[in-house]
Design an enzyme around this catalytic site. Structure first.
Site, short mmCIF file in Angstrom:
data_model
loop_
_atom_site.label_atom_id
_atom_site.label_comp_id
_atom_site.label_asym_id
_atom_site.label_seq_id
_atom_site.Cartn_x
_atom_site.Cartn_y
_atom_site.Cartn_z
N ARG A 146 10.03 80.45 -59.23
CA ARG A 146 11.19 79.58 -59.23
C ARG A 146 10.83 78.17 -59.67
O ARG A 146 11.59 77.23 -59.45
CB ARG A 146 11.82 79.56 -57.83
CG ARG A 146 12.45 80.91 -57.45
CD ARG A 146 12.87 80.99 -56.00
NE ARG A 146 13.82 79.93 -55.64
CZ ARG A 146 14.35 79.81 -54.42
NH1 ARG A 146 14.03 80.69 -53.47
NH2 ARG A 146 15.20 78.85 -54.14
N TYR A 190 -3.96 78.12 -63.81
CA TYR A 190 -4.10 76.69 -64.08
C TYR A 190 -4.25 76.33 -65.55
O TYR A 190 -4.01 75.20 -65.94
CB TYR A 190 -5.24 76.12 -63.24
CG TYR A 190 -4.92 76.19 -61.77
CD1 TYR A 190 -4.03 75.29 -61.20
CD2 TYR A 190 -5.43 77.21 -60.97
CE1 TYR A 190 -3.69 75.37 -59.86
CE2 TYR A 190 -5.10 77.30 -59.63
CZ TYR A 190 -4.23 76.38 -59.08
OH TYR A 190 -3.89 76.48 -57.75
N PHE A 195 -14.02 72.27 -53.20
CA PHE A 195 -13.06 71.63 -52.29
C PHE A 195 -11.75 72.39 -52.33
O PHE A 195 -11.54 73.23 -53.18
CB PHE A 195 -12.84 70.16 -52.68
CG PHE A 195 -12.54 69.94 -54.14
CD1 PHE A 195 -11.23 69.99 -54.61
CD2 PHE A 195 -13.54 69.66 -55.05
CE1 PHE A 195 -10.93 69.78 -55.94
CE2 PHE A 195 -13.26 69.44 -56.39
CZ PHE A 195 -11.96 69.50 -56.84
#
Length: 407
Positions: A87, A119, A407
């Protein structure tokens, strides 16, 4: 979706969303640690009414780049509720992060990708790589160089920021891709008492090389795990970090690691691709590379600011045609004029020497990916013969960019 800041009052809601997405059930101690980790972060949420449907946190990191360092948000806990997939929730949160980074003068962003396919479409690309290495330490480590014979000493992890912290800081000046560590990051993230990945691992151990009272010549951070007599499984040493001034210092530290009593295997994850161990090890059957994987993913948010902030290894005068569907200011044709003193990067109407997506430029930015290889892969168009080689020569860094700071 309403894209807005996630207040501290909603931290537990944000973490519960992340635990849902990543299928985790941490104990209360780990939850407390995550709350503390999130407090200094920039926190962006996607709200559907009062429901938190998406979350992105960004650490306020500083990243070493060739010749200097730059502010670089470090994305983490990126999550979208399974009820709100497809969405545009993630796209909206990333767009807001890009908008804020541009306004605040942060030309880069970075992350460790949980899923590679996600990504790349936002312009992120692996800018460093890591090797997994395994050593058969049931016999003495065979070396082709003489180890540094200065004394080794164990360092209390509580003293790491003061004792080995300055040495790590010095590595950032020569190796791109490294995140600055303050005392809190050393103690809370890099040297936690418990190893989250394996409960059987020991607390962290730190060994330092150098004469007492003199400067360090290197150090290593490692953990150990005992063997199993019933199955004949040898004890294991896991190396988290090893840095040294030179090959002799590295050889001394590896020799120590490989000779720890009651262990028979050394495993090191995330070693740099130019690790000298792979050259000075006398027996490559004893020292084996067991994997090569993407490391830190980087995204150039302000291409001009990022390029003009780094150092250049050789001169280059090239016209780059850059595609960036997410940030219009980066798209177009630009003349890159690089010298040893810096570079200029200005719009031009001249014909391009190279055409590439911002994703490919991000991959090459730290010097860890060659433009020539991307041309061969069909990801960069070379319009002028030799242009890729000239840009590679200008972007080159030595040593190779590397980080093991997840991280």
């Amino acid at each position: 979706m309403d894209i807005r800041d996630v207040p501290e009052a909603h931290l537990d809601r944000a973490l519960e969303l992340a635990y849902l997405v990543f299928h985790e059930k941490p104990d209360e101690e780990k939850r407390k640690h995550h709350r503390e980790l999130m407090r200094p972060c920039e926190r962006i949420g996607a709200y559907d009414g009062d429901t938190l449907a998406g979350f992105v946190a960004a650490h306020p990191f500083t990243l070493s780049v060739p010749g200097g360092e730059l502010p670089c948000p470090g994305l983490t806990f990126v999550s979208v509720a399974p009820t709100h997939r497809r969405r545009g929730v993630l796209s909206a949160m990333i767009a807001e992060l890009f908008r804020r980074a541009t306004a605040q003068g942060r030309p880069l962003a970075a992350l460790w990708a949980s899923e590679d396919a996600i990504y790349g479409r936002f312009g992120f690309a692996p800018a460093t790589q890591g090797l997994s290495v395994e050593i058969d330490s049931r016999r003495p480590l065979a070396l082709r160089v003489d180890p540094d014979e200065r004394p080794l000493r164990l360092v209390d992890p509580a003293d790491a920021p003061a004792v080995v912290g300055p040495y790590f800081d010095a590595t950032r000046a020569v190796r791109a891709g490294r995140i600055a560590r303050d005392a809190e990051r050393w103690r809370g993230e890099w040297l936690p008492e418990d190893a989250e990945e394996d409960a059987e691992l020991s607390p962290p151990r730190i060994v330092a090389l150098g004469d007492p009272g003199g400067p360090l010549a290197g150090y290593a951070v490692y953990r150990t795990k005992g063997g199993n007599d019933d199955t004949g499984t040898p004890g294991v040493v896991r190396v988290d970090e090893l840095e040294a001034d030179d090959a002799a210092g590295a050889a001394a530290l590896w020799r120590y690691i490989a000779s720890i009593d009651l262990t028979g295997t050394v495993r090191a994850w995330g070693r740099p691709v130019d690790d000298p161990l792979l050259l000075f090890a006398a027996d490559r059957d004893q020292v084996r590379v067991t994997g090569l994987h993407p490391g830190l993913w980087v995204r150039l948010i302000d291409v001009r600011a990022a390029l003009t902030a780094r150092a250049w290894a050789a001169g280059a005068d090239l016209v780059l045609e850059v595609r960036d569907p997410h940030l219009a200011a980066n798209a177009g044709r630009f003349r890159l004029t690089a010298t040893a003193r810096g570079c200029a990067y200005e719009p031009t109407g001249d014909a391009p020497d190279l055409t590439l997506d911002v994703r490919e430029l991000s991959a090459c930015y730290l010097g860890g990916t060659r433009v020539r290889h991307l041309v061969r892969a069909g990801l960069v168009d070379e319009h002028t013969a030799g242009a890729a080689d000239r840009l590679d020569a200008a972007l080159r860094t030595d040593p190779a960019p590397h980080t093991a700071d997840e991280f």
